[in-house]
Write a protein that holds these residues in place. Structure first.
Motif, PDB file in Angstrom:
ATOM      1  N   SER A  56       0.838  -1.191   0.000  1.00 24.47           N
ATOM      2  CA  SER A  56       0.000   0.000   0.000  1.00 24.47           C
ATOM      3  C   SER A  56       0.874   1.243   0.000  1.00 24.47           C
ATOM      4  O   SER A  56       1.682   1.443   0.889  1.00 24.47           O
ATOM      5  N   GLU A  57       0.726   2.061  -1.019  1.00 24.73           N
ATOM      6  CA  GLU A  57       1.565   3.252  -1.119  1.00 24.73           C
ATOM      7  C   GLU A  57       1.386   4.168   0.079  1.00 24.73           C
ATOM      8  O   GLU A  57       2.314   4.787   0.565  1.00 24.73           O
ATOM      9  N   SER A  58       0.162   4.228   0.593  1.00 25.70           N
ATOM     10  CA  SER A  58      -0.113   5.117   1.717  1.00 25.70           C
ATOM     11  C   SER A  58       0.529   4.637   3.007  1.00 25.70           C
ATOM     12  O   SER A  58       0.794   5.419   3.904  1.00 25.70           O
ATOM     13  N   SER A  59       0.747   3.323   3.110  1.00 21.92           N
ATOM     14  CA  SER A  59       1.272   2.790   4.363  1.00 21.92           C
ATOM     15  C   SER A  59       2.762   2.492   4.312  1.00 21.92           C
ATOM     16  O   SER A  59       3.417   2.404   5.339  1.00 21.92           O
ATOM     17  N   SER A  60       3.323   2.308   3.091  1.00 21.76           N
ATOM     18  CA  SER A  60       4.705   1.860   2.996  1.00 21.76           C
ATOM     19  C   SER A  60       5.668   2.864   3.607  1.00 21.76           C
ATOM     20  O   SER A  60       6.688   2.490   4.184  1.00 21.76           O
ATOM     21  N   ASP A  61       5.357   4.165   3.486  1.00 24.90           N
ATOM     22  CA  ASP A  61       6.242   5.184   4.050  1.00 24.90           C
ATOM     23  C   ASP A  61       6.182   5.221   5.572  1.00 24.90           C
ATOM     24  O   ASP A  61       7.002   5.874   6.201  1.00 24.90           O
ATOM     25  N   TYR A  62       5.191   4.548   6.160  1.00 28.20           N
ATOM     26  CA  TYR A  62       5.028   4.585   7.603  1.00 28.20           C
ATOM     27  C   TYR A  62       5.449   3.286   8.276  1.00 28.20           C
ATOM     28  O   TYR A  62       5.162   3.070   9.438  1.00 28.20           O
ATOM     29  N   ARG A  63       6.130   2.416   7.545  1.00 25.94           N
ATOM     30  CA  ARG A  63       6.601   1.173   8.162  1.00 25.94           C
ATOM     31  C   ARG A  63       7.688   1.463   9.181  1.00 25.94           C
ATOM     32  O   ARG A  63       8.581   2.290   8.943  1.00 25.94           O
ATOM     33  N   SER A  64       7.650   0.791  10.292  1.00 28.11           N
ATOM     34  CA  SER A  64       8.681   0.985  11.316  1.00 28.11           C
ATOM     35  C   SER A  64      10.013   0.425  10.858  1.00 28.11           C
ATOM     36  O   SER A  64      11.071   0.879  11.283  1.00 28.11           O
ATOM     37  N   CYS A  65       9.983  -0.579   9.986  1.00 30.61           N
ATOM     38  CA  CYS A  65      11.196  -1.263   9.550  1.00 30.61           C
ATOM     39  C   CYS A  65      10.956  -1.808   8.147  1.00 30.61           C
ATOM     40  O   CYS A  65       9.822  -2.114   7.780  1.00 30.61           O
ATOM     41  N   TYR A  66      12.033  -1.918   7.384  1.00 31.67           N
ATOM     42  CA  TYR A  66      11.927  -2.421   6.012  1.00 31.67           C
ATOM     43  C   TYR A  66      12.650  -3.760   5.901  1.00 31.67           C
ATOM     44  O   TYR A  66      13.841  -3.857   6.195  1.00 31.67           O
ATOM     45  N   ALA A  67      11.911  -4.763   5.449  1.00 28.16           N
ATOM     46  CA  ALA A  67      12.491  -6.086   5.281  1.00 28.16           C
ATOM     47  C   ALA A  67      12.942  -6.333   3.843  1.00 28.16           C
ATOM     48  O   ALA A  67      13.369  -7.433   3.507  1.00 28.16           O
ATOM     49  N   ASN A  68      12.877  -5.309   3.008  1.00 27.91           N
ATOM     50  CA  ASN A  68      13.245  -5.438   1.599  1.00 27.91           C
ATOM     51  C   ASN A  68      14.764  -5.549   1.450  1.00 27.91           C
ATOM     52  O   ASN A  68      15.527  -4.946   2.192  1.00 27.91           O
ATOM     53  N   ASP A  69      15.187  -6.282   0.425  1.00 27.36           N
ATOM     54  CA  ASP A  69      16.616  -6.457   0.171  1.00 27.36           C
ATOM     55  C   ASP A  69      17.312  -5.123  -0.069  1.00 27.36           C
ATOM     56  O   ASP A  69      18.462  -4.929   0.344  1.00 27.36           O
ATOM     57  N   TYR A  70      16.623  -4.189  -0.742  1.00 27.82           N
ATOM     58  CA  TYR A  70      17.283  -2.926  -1.083  1.00 27.82           C
ATOM     59  C   TYR A  70      17.593  -2.081   0.150  1.00 27.82           C
ATOM     60  O   TYR A  70      18.402  -1.160   0.092  1.00 27.82           O
ATOM     61  N   MET A  71      16.946  -2.379   1.277  1.00 25.51           N
ATOM     62  CA  MET A  71      17.208  -1.624   2.499  1.00 25.51           C
ATOM     63  C   MET A  71      18.271  -2.274   3.387  1.00 25.51           C
ATOM     64  O   MET A  71      18.667  -1.699   4.386  1.00 25.51           O
ATOM     65  N   GLU A  72      18.725  -3.464   3.036  1.00 20.77           N
ATOM     66  CA  GLU A  72      19.691  -4.164   3.891  1.00 20.77           C
ATOM     67  C   GLU A  72      21.085  -3.541   3.834  1.00 20.77           C
ATOM     68  O   GLU A  72      21.496  -2.991   2.819  1.00 20.77           O
ATOM     69  N   ILE A  73      21.796  -3.676   4.923  1.00 17.59           N
ATOM     70  CA  ILE A  73      23.199  -3.296   4.969  1.00 17.59           C
ATOM     71  C   ILE A  73      24.003  -4.222   4.060  1.00 17.59           C
ATOM     72  O   ILE A  73      23.763  -5.425   4.008  1.00 17.59           O
ATOM     73  N   LEU A  74      24.960  -3.658   3.331  1.00 14.42           N
ATOM     74  CA  LEU A  74      25.957  -4.460   2.607  1.00 14.42           C
ATOM     75  C   LEU A  74      27.274  -4.317   3.354  1.00 14.42           C
ATOM     76  O   LEU A  74      27.886  -3.248   3.341  1.00 14.42           O
ATOM     77  N   PRO A  75      27.759  -5.371   4.020  1.00 17.18           N
ATOM     78  CA  PRO A  75      28.978  -5.234   4.814  1.00 17.18           C
ATOM     79  C   PRO A  75      30.234  -5.693   4.068  1.00 17.18           C
ATOM     80  O   PRO A  75      30.213  -6.664   3.317  1.00 17.18           O
ATOM     81  N   PHE A  76      31.323  -4.982   4.242  1.00 23.49           N
ATOM     82  CA  PHE A  76      32.682  -5.420   3.942  1.00 23.49           C
ATOM     83  C   PHE A  76      32.859  -5.988   2.537  1.00 23.49           C
ATOM     84  O   PHE A  76      33.267  -7.128   2.360  1.00 23.49           O
ATOM     85  N   SER A  77      32.540  -5.184   1.545  1.00 24.06           N
ATOM     86  CA  SER A  77      32.679  -5.638   0.165  1.00 24.06           C
ATOM     87  C   SER A  77      33.935  -5.049  -0.463  1.00 24.06           C
ATOM     88  O   SER A  77      34.306  -3.897  -0.213  1.00 24.06           O
ATOM     89  N   VAL A  78      34.572  -5.847  -1.313  1.00 27.62           N
ATOM     90  CA  VAL A  78      35.720  -5.386  -2.102  1.00 27.62           C
ATOM     91  C   VAL A  78      35.397  -5.471  -3.586  1.00 27.62           C
ATOM     92  O   VAL A  78      36.281  -5.311  -4.426  1.00 27.62           O
ATOM     93  N   SER A  79      34.124  -5.730  -3.901  1.00 28.22           N
ATOM     94  CA  SER A  79      33.698  -5.935  -5.283  1.00 28.22           C
ATOM     95  C   SER A  79      33.002  -4.690  -5.818  1.00 28.22           C
ATOM     96  O   SER A  79      31.957  -4.275  -5.301  1.00 28.22           O
ATOM     97  N   GLU A  80      33.548  -4.117  -6.862  1.00 24.81           N
ATOM     98  CA  GLU A  80      32.927  -2.956  -7.485  1.00 24.81           C
ATOM     99  C   GLU A  80      31.544  -3.310  -8.026  1.00 24.81           C
ATOM    100  O   GLU A  80      30.590  -2.546  -7.874  1.00 24.81           O
ATOM    101  N   THR A  81      31.422  -4.483  -8.634  1.00 24.85           N
ATOM    102  CA  THR A  81      30.138  -4.922  -9.183  1.00 24.85           C
ATOM    103  C   THR A  81      29.082  -5.038  -8.091  1.00 24.85           C
ATOM    104  O   THR A  81      27.945  -4.569  -8.245  1.00 24.85           O
ATOM    105  N   GLU A  82      29.452  -5.658  -6.978  1.00 25.18           N
ATOM    106  CA  GLU A  82      28.512  -5.834  -5.870  1.00 25.18           C
ATOM    107  C   GLU A  82      28.101  -4.500  -5.270  1.00 25.18           C
ATOM    108  O   GLU A  82      26.923  -4.263  -4.984  1.00 25.18           O
ATOM    109  N   LEU A  83      29.053  -3.614  -5.077  1.00 19.37           N
ATOM    110  CA  LEU A  83      28.770  -2.315  -4.485  1.00 19.37           C
ATOM    111  C   LEU A  83      27.899  -1.468  -5.414  1.00 19.37           C
ATOM    112  O   LEU A  83      26.950  -0.802  -4.964  1.00 19.37           O
ATOM    113  N   HIS A  84      28.203  -1.487  -6.702  1.00 20.70           N
ATOM    114  CA  HIS A  84      27.382  -0.738  -7.659  1.00 20.70           C
ATOM    115  C   HIS A  84      25.953  -1.273  -7.691  1.00 20.70           C
ATOM    116  O   HIS A  84      24.990  -0.502  -7.761  1.00 20.70           O
ATOM    117  N   ALA A  85      25.813  -2.597  -7.661  1.00 16.20           N
ATOM    118  CA  ALA A  85      24.475  -3.194  -7.679  1.00 16.20           C
ATOM    119  C   ALA A  85      23.687  -2.790  -6.444  1.00 16.20           C
ATOM    120  O   ALA A  85      22.475  -2.525  -6.520  1.00 16.20           O
TER     121      ALA A  85
END
Length: 550
Positions: free
Chosen positions: A236-265
């Motif tokens: 729901s567009e009206s509710s998505s901005d009010y989520r307390s937390c995001y479980a989507n992959d795009y919101m996850e932390i990317l830790p300790f990468s040395v890959s340009e491809t991975e970081l760009h993605a």
């Protein structure tokens, strides 16, 4: 004899004069060589290092003495610099000609080698909803990718390690990170952590194994939304901005990468949503540079999220030839977040939400009670108390959720069908042939399916909404204080912090918070539109200079 001795004295004096001229010139050339190669080696990455050497000789009026550059004399990367230059000089003699020596020739060479440190960088990036306007997210992605490339391409493989921490309402660690932490787990919807004020006073995460936590586990943040339909926080567009937390992959932390491809993605995947919690971004950014996080790194390697070559990351503070850098980008003020009161009515066991599992059953046959061998295939016999019917399960077990309205008419609302059952119908439901099981959810799990406003709409009870919205808020001012504490804690450990204010009011609260976070005012940059690329480029140059002076 006097004439002979006079000539000898003249010759000796001539030799002394010519040698003195020669030595002065040789020393001047060598001094110019030394200064030129040192300046060239210390210049920012991407400079014309040969031109710097030539400028030194031009200013000293010795351009003719500088030898042509040979292959391999200048080798410069982001994390190392080796610069060599050579010069030669032929000087006509004055009185030494009388001795048959018409010229004096000298050659000189100098090499400056700067061994620069390894680099650990964390990008703490604001991806709140406002980043979706005015092409800000588009411009950020371009600038961040160029920043990553400039650091990685000029570095020896593995010597530059970059983490990315997106933040809006909160920060979402990966499942492997979450499972490696000591967390008081209450549900399975998301991995966000709710931190206390004193958690920001040190750079490490206050895990159950941390000396800062007194053995207390971290508090898992409830996953819900202020508004939204049942089980539709993300849709729901009206509710998505009010989520307390995001479980989507795009919101996850990317830790300790040395890959340009991975970081760009990762950067390309970022999406804008939610409000702003810079305090959350900074506490995770500081933690990813803190040596105590290595115990989490081991689990990330085992889960395949981090390369095994990063087992020693994050390195200890003060490690020789290692520089730790945090880059924090924000486009606005920290804003209010909402929480249910700990220990209140809307936490713990026995919520008003029930999960009922059922399975369709197909009539097989009926038999007469007390005469089991008397079988009938007439399903109408099932209504006769003298007959017992046998059914066979068919299809998958299905789940339905019912919300108990005990505030009003003691009814049960089918969240999928949108219909209410009376208390007697509810009892009959559990006695039906298709009934499999019934489970009453804990409140922490129930809120993962429904918002407090949805609960209010169905039951007419506004108290859950009031509790969530009013009683345990974390406002922008308190977030500013916590963010400052996290910035100070990591700076006290020697981390260099740069900050970028992206299209924010000059002199406003957001800018002051970002300035306070940076290592100094010179480490803070303002950016407008595509000029955010200039800010990241300037930071990249600053990082290189800092590395060369380690």
């Amino acid at each position: 004899m006097a004439l002979v001795f006079f000539l000898i004295m003249i010759a000796a004096g001539g030799i002394a004069v010519d040698m003195m001229r020669y030595e002065m010139k040789r020393a001047q050339i060598q001094s110019t060589l030394d200064s030129a190669v040192l300046a060239s080696a210390g210049a920012p990455y991407g400079s014309d290092h040969r031109a710097i050497i030539e400028d030194y000789f031009r200013v000293a009026n010795m351009t003719d003495y500088l030898a042509a550059e040979k292959e391999g004399e200048i080798v410069v990367t982001v994390n190392s610099a080796s610069v060599t230059a050579n010069a030669d000089m032929t000087m006509d003699t004055y009185l030494m000609k009388l001795s048959g020596i018409k010229e004096l020739r000298t050659t000189g060479g100098s090499t400056a080698v700067r061994k620069v440190p390894k680099l650990e960088v964390v990008l703490v990036l604001d991806v709140s909803g406002s980043m979706g306007s005015n092409s800000k997210l588009v411009n950020l992605k371009k600038a961040a990718k160029e920043f990553v490339t400039s650091l990685l391409n000029g570095s020896e493989p593995g010597n530059t390690v970059i983490s990315i921490v997106p933040f809006s309402w909160s920060v979402s660690p990966s499942v492997a990170t979450f499972e490696a932490l000591a967390v008081d787990r209450k549900h399975e919807f998301s991995t966000c952590i709710r931190f206390k004020a004193n958690d920001h006073s040190h750079a490490s995460l206050a895990t159950g194994n941390s000396g800062f936590s007194s053995g207390q586990p971290l508090d898992q943040m409830i996953y819900t939304a202020l508004y939204g339909n049942f089980d539709e926080f993300s849709g729901s567009e009206s509710s998505s901005d009010y989520r307390s937390c995001y479980a989507n992959d795009y919101m996850e932390i990317l830790p300790f990468s040395v890959s340009e491809t991975e970081l760009h993605a990762k950067i390309d995947s970022l999406q804008a949503s939610g409000n702003t919690s810079g305090n959350q971004g900074m506490i995770w950014g500081a933690a990813l540079l803190d040596p105590s996080f290595r115990q989490i790194t081991d689990d990330l390697i085992a889960a395949g999220e981090v390369a095994s070559s990063q087992a020693a990351i994050p390195s200890n503070y003060g490690t020789a030839e290692t520089l730790k850098v945090a880059v924090v980008m924000g486009d606005g003020q920290n804003t209010t977040s909402y929480f249910f009161s700990n220990g209140g009515q809307w936490r713990g066991q026995n919520s008003d939400l029930y999960e009922v599992k059922s399975q369709k059953r197909v009539f097989k046959y009926a038999y007469r009670k007390n005469k089991k061998d008397k079988i009938s295939y007439d399903q109408s016999k099932c209504s006769n108390n003298s007959w017992e019917c046998v059914y066979e399960s068919s299809g998958e077990i299905e789940s339905a959720f019912y919300l108990h309205d005990n505030y009003g008419d003691n009814r049960y609302y089918n969240t999928e069908e949108g219909e209410y059952l009376s208390s007697s119908d509810w009892d009959d439901l559990q006695d039906s042939d298709e009934f499999v099981s019934m489970r009453r959810l804990d409140w922490e799990e129930a809120w993962g399916y429904m918002s407090p406003y949805y609960y209010y709409q169905v039951t007419g009870d506004p108290n859950a909404y009031y509790d969530y919205y009013y009683y345990d808020r974390l406002d922008g001012s308190e977030k500013d204080t916590r963010m400052k504490a996290s910035c100070t804690a990591t700076k006290n450990e020697g981390v260099v912090v740069f900050s970028i204010g992206f299209e924010i009011d000059q002199g406003g609260t957001a800018e002051q918070v970002l300035k306070n976070c940076a290592s100094s005012e010179n480490h803070y940059f303002r950016a407008e539109g595509i000029n955010i690329n200039d800010a990241f480029s300037a930071i990249a140059s600053n990082v290189v200079n800092l590395r060369l002076t380690q």
